[in-house]
Design a protein around this motif. Structure first.
Motif: not given
Length: 75
Positions: A1-21
């Motif tokens: 399995m690959k691990t990806i580190i993704l920096n998402v600005p807080d201003s996007f208003g997305l949490d980790e669960k939403e990004i995965k979805m």
């Protein structure tokens, strides 16, 4: 399995669960993941993934119009 580190600005208003979805839904929509694989990536059950697809404007059925016609003709 690959691990990806993704920096998402807080201003996007997305949490980790939403990004995965979002990622799982897009990969499912493009046919790169099966329903089960996408649900696993989103860390939800298949049933929950199906229910969440509508919130992301992704159809459960990934058929082209020609494939639908073929299925109707074969029925």
């Amino acid at each position: 399995m690959k691990t990806i580190i993704l920096n998402v600005p807080d201003s996007f208003g997305l949490d980790e669960k939403e990004i995965k979805m979002l990622i799982a839904a897009k990969l499912y929509e493009e046919g790169k993941l099966s329903l089960g694989e996408a649900a696993q990536l989103a860390e939800v059950s298949k049933r929950a993934f199906i229910e969440l697809l509508g919130q992301f404007n992704v159809s459960l059925f990934n058929y082209t119009p020609d494939e639908l016609v073929d299925d109707i003709n074969n029925a």
